[in-house]
Design a protein around this motif. Structure first.
Motif, PDB file in Angstrom:
ATOM      1  N   ALA A  76      53.967  -0.116   5.392  1.00 17.42           N
ATOM      2  CA  ALA A  76      52.811  -0.452   6.235  1.00 17.42           C
ATOM      3  C   ALA A  76      51.916   0.756   6.452  1.00 17.42           C
ATOM      4  O   ALA A  76      50.687   0.648   6.396  1.00 17.42           O
ATOM      5  CB  ALA A  76      53.283  -1.020   7.569  1.00 17.42           C
ATOM      6  N   ASP A 131      48.143  -7.740   5.187  1.00 12.06           N
ATOM      7  CA  ASP A 131      49.022  -6.645   4.776  1.00 12.06           C
ATOM      8  C   ASP A 131      50.227  -7.221   4.034  1.00 12.06           C
ATOM      9  O   ASP A 131      50.373  -8.447   3.956  1.00 12.06           O
ATOM     10  CB  ASP A 131      49.389  -5.754   5.973  1.00 12.06           C
ATOM     11  CG  ASP A 131      50.375  -6.363   6.949  1.00 12.06           C
ATOM     12  OD1 ASP A 131      51.002  -7.405   6.655  1.00 12.06           O
ATOM     13  OD2 ASP A 131      50.540  -5.790   8.039  1.00 12.06           O
ATOM     14  N   ILE A 149      50.220  -4.125  15.649  1.00 16.44           N
ATOM     15  CA  ILE A 149      50.572  -4.831  14.425  1.00 16.44           C
ATOM     16  C   ILE A 149      52.051  -4.557  14.149  1.00 16.44           C
ATOM     17  O   ILE A 149      52.418  -3.443  13.764  1.00 16.44           O
ATOM     18  CB  ILE A 149      49.695  -4.370  13.246  1.00 16.44           C
ATOM     19  CG1 ILE A 149      48.217  -4.647  13.554  1.00 16.44           C
ATOM     20  CG2 ILE A 149      50.141  -5.052  11.957  1.00 16.44           C
ATOM     21  CD1 ILE A 149      47.257  -4.101  12.523  1.00 16.44           C
ATOM     22  N   ILE A 171      44.156  -8.972   9.307  1.00 16.33           N
ATOM     23  CA  ILE A 171      43.144  -8.159   9.949  1.00 16.33           C
ATOM     24  C   ILE A 171      41.825  -8.447   9.246  1.00 16.33           C
ATOM     25  O   ILE A 171      41.718  -8.327   8.033  1.00 16.33           O
ATOM     26  CB  ILE A 171      43.497  -6.649   9.972  1.00 16.33           C
ATOM     27  CG1 ILE A 171      42.438  -5.867  10.738  1.00 16.33           C
ATOM     28  CG2 ILE A 171      43.728  -6.109   8.576  1.00 16.33           C
ATOM     29  CD1 ILE A 171      42.866  -4.482  11.178  1.00 16.33           C
ATOM     30  N   TRP A 215      49.787   1.279   3.404  1.00 19.71           N
ATOM     31  CA  TRP A 215      48.770   0.241   3.251  1.00 19.71           C
ATOM     32  C   TRP A 215      47.634   0.431   4.252  1.00 19.71           C
ATOM     33  O   TRP A 215      46.454   0.368   3.883  1.00 19.71           O
ATOM     34  CB  TRP A 215      49.411  -1.149   3.411  1.00 19.71           C
ATOM     35  CG  TRP A 215      48.504  -2.255   2.975  1.00 19.71           C
ATOM     36  CD1 TRP A 215      48.363  -2.749   1.708  1.00 19.71           C
ATOM     37  CD2 TRP A 215      47.614  -3.008   3.801  1.00 19.71           C
ATOM     38  NE1 TRP A 215      47.438  -3.759   1.706  1.00 19.71           N
ATOM     39  CE2 TRP A 215      46.962  -3.938   2.968  1.00 19.71           C
ATOM     40  CE3 TRP A 215      47.298  -2.996   5.150  1.00 19.71           C
ATOM     41  CZ2 TRP A 215      46.023  -4.850   3.441  1.00 19.71           C
ATOM     42  CZ3 TRP A 215      46.354  -3.899   5.625  1.00 19.71           C
ATOM     43  CH2 TRP A 215      45.730  -4.807   4.792  1.00 19.71           C
ATOM     44  N   TYR A 216      47.960   0.703   5.509  1.00 21.93           N
ATOM     45  CA  TYR A 216      46.918   0.875   6.526  1.00 21.93           C
ATOM     46  C   TYR A 216      46.137   2.177   6.327  1.00 21.93           C
ATOM     47  O   TYR A 216      44.947   2.234   6.649  1.00 21.93           O
ATOM     48  CB  TYR A 216      47.493   0.743   7.946  1.00 21.93           C
ATOM     49  CG  TYR A 216      47.693  -0.717   8.294  1.00 21.93           C
ATOM     50  CD1 TYR A 216      46.632  -1.492   8.729  1.00 21.93           C
ATOM     51  CD2 TYR A 216      48.927  -1.336   8.123  1.00 21.93           C
ATOM     52  CE1 TYR A 216      46.794  -2.843   9.007  1.00 21.93           C
ATOM     53  CE2 TYR A 216      49.099  -2.683   8.391  1.00 21.93           C
ATOM     54  CZ  TYR A 216      48.036  -3.434   8.829  1.00 21.93           C
ATOM     55  OH  TYR A 216      48.185  -4.780   9.081  1.00 21.93           O
ATOM     56  N   GLU A 217      46.762   3.192   5.787  1.00 25.20           N
ATOM     57  CA  GLU A 217      46.005   4.404   5.443  1.00 25.20           C
ATOM     58  C   GLU A 217      44.951   4.079   4.391  1.00 25.20           C
ATOM     59  O   GLU A 217      43.815   4.569   4.468  1.00 25.20           O
ATOM     60  CB  GLU A 217      46.944   5.500   4.933  1.00 25.20           C
ATOM     61  CG  GLU A 217      47.689   6.197   6.041  1.00 25.20           C
ATOM     62  CD  GLU A 217      48.532   7.360   5.562  1.00 25.20           C
ATOM     63  OE1 GLU A 217      48.434   7.756   4.373  1.00 25.20           O
ATOM     64  OE2 GLU A 217      49.294   7.893   6.382  1.00 25.20           O
ATOM     65  N   TRP A 252      45.694   4.316  14.813  1.00 25.91           N
ATOM     66  CA  TRP A 252      44.364   4.651  14.293  1.00 25.91           C
ATOM     67  C   TRP A 252      43.353   4.340  15.385  1.00 25.91           C
ATOM     68  O   TRP A 252      43.302   3.215  15.879  1.00 25.91           O
ATOM     69  CB  TRP A 252      44.022   3.814  13.066  1.00 25.91           C
ATOM     70  CG  TRP A 252      44.682   4.252  11.815  1.00 25.91           C
ATOM     71  CD1 TRP A 252      44.154   5.045  10.844  1.00 25.91           C
ATOM     72  CD2 TRP A 252      45.995   3.916  11.368  1.00 25.91           C
ATOM     73  NE1 TRP A 252      45.061   5.232   9.833  1.00 25.91           N
ATOM     74  CE2 TRP A 252      46.202   4.546  10.140  1.00 25.91           C
ATOM     75  CE3 TRP A 252      47.036   3.147  11.902  1.00 25.91           C
ATOM     76  CZ2 TRP A 252      47.387   4.433   9.422  1.00 25.91           C
ATOM     77  CZ3 TRP A 252      48.211   3.034  11.197  1.00 25.91           C
ATOM     78  CH2 TRP A 252      48.386   3.678   9.974  1.00 25.91           C
ATOM     79  N   VAL A 274      50.315   0.438  14.380  1.00 27.32           N
ATOM     80  CA  VAL A 274      51.310  -0.181  13.517  1.00 27.32           C
ATOM     81  C   VAL A 274      52.658   0.258  14.055  1.00 27.32           C
ATOM     82  O   VAL A 274      52.905   1.453  14.236  1.00 27.32           O
ATOM     83  CB  VAL A 274      51.118   0.263  12.052  1.00 27.32           C
ATOM     84  CG1 VAL A 274      52.270  -0.206  11.197  1.00 27.32           C
ATOM     85  CG2 VAL A 274      49.792  -0.267  11.519  1.00 27.32           C
ATOM     86  N   LEU A 332      43.670   1.003   3.883  1.00 33.16           N
ATOM     87  CA  LEU A 332      42.719   0.089   4.517  1.00 33.16           C
ATOM     88  C   LEU A 332      41.695   0.861   5.338  1.00 33.16           C
ATOM     89  O   LEU A 332      40.486   0.667   5.188  1.00 33.16           O
ATOM     90  CB  LEU A 332      43.456  -0.913   5.412  1.00 33.16           C
ATOM     91  CG  LEU A 332      42.552  -1.948   6.098  1.00 33.16           C
ATOM     92  CD1 LEU A 332      42.125  -3.024   5.102  1.00 33.16           C
ATOM     93  CD2 LEU A 332      43.266  -2.576   7.287  1.00 33.16           C
ATOM     94  N   PHE A 333      42.159   1.769   6.201  1.00 33.58           N
ATOM     95  CA  PHE A 333      41.270   2.504   7.099  1.00 33.58           C
ATOM     96  C   PHE A 333      40.680   3.760   6.462  1.00 33.58           C
ATOM     97  O   PHE A 333      39.767   4.370   7.011  1.00 33.58           O
ATOM     98  CB  PHE A 333      41.997   2.874   8.393  1.00 33.58           C
ATOM     99  CG  PHE A 333      42.385   1.681   9.234  1.00 33.58           C
ATOM    100  CD1 PHE A 333      41.465   0.698   9.552  1.00 33.58           C
ATOM    101  CD2 PHE A 333      43.681   1.551   9.706  1.00 33.58           C
ATOM    102  CE1 PHE A 333      41.820  -0.395  10.323  1.00 33.58           C
ATOM    103  CE2 PHE A 333      44.050   0.460  10.490  1.00 33.58           C
ATOM    104  CZ  PHE A 333      43.115  -0.518  10.792  1.00 33.58           C
TER     105      PHE A 333
END
Length: 113
Positions: free
Chosen positions: A17, A100, A9, A106, A20-22, A40, A50, A24-25
Motif C-alpha cells: 500500500a 488500490d 485507508i 479514492i 502504491w500510494y507513493e 500524506w 494509510v 498515486l500522490f
C-alpha cells in the motif's frame, strides 16, 4: 467553523500500500505516525492516512476535489496509475476513480472545463 480532515485507508499489505500510494500522490508520506501508519498531507489540515488494519482492508471510499484535475490525473498516469473509472456529471464536474490493490476507492474530482 475551522475544519481539519484526517481520512483513513485500512490495508492488509502495508508495504504494498505504501508503494502504491507513493505513486498515486507522487511523493513519500508527509510523515510516518507509527510502524503501521503513514500520512500524506494533501493540503493544510487535510490528510490521508494509510494504516495496517487487515480486518477493515478494502472498504475505504474517499473523493478529493482538486484545483487542476487534468494535471492531477496526468501526473498519476505518468507514475503508472490509471483510473478504473472516469465520469463527467450533468453539471460538468469530472471524476476519476482509482482502486488500490486491496479495493479501497479514492476518487479525484475537478470543476467543469
Amino acid at each position: 467553523m475551522a475544519v481539519d480532515l484526517f481520512a483513513g485507508i485500512p490495508v492488509s499489505d502495508y508495504a504494498r500500500a505504501l508503494a502504491w500510494y507513493e505513486r498515486l500522490f507522487g511523493a513519500p508520506p508527509t510523515y510516518v505516525a507509527s510502524d503501521a501508519e503513514a500520512v500524506w498531507e494533501l493540503a493544510e489540515h487535510r490528510s490521508v492516512a494509510v494504516e495496517h488494519r487487515p480486518e477493515h482492508a478494502g472498504h475505504a471510499l474517499h473523493t478529493v476535489f482538486v484545483d487542476d484535475f487534468d494535471a492531477c490525473v496526468a501526473g498519476m498516469a505518468d507514475r503508472g496509475i490509471e483510473p478504473t473509472k472516469r465520469e463527467t456529471y450533468g453539471n460538468g464536474v469530472r471524476k476519476a476513480t482509482y482502486h488500490d490493490p486491496e479495493g479501497n476507492e479514492i476518487g479525484f474530482g475537478g470543476a467543469p472545463v
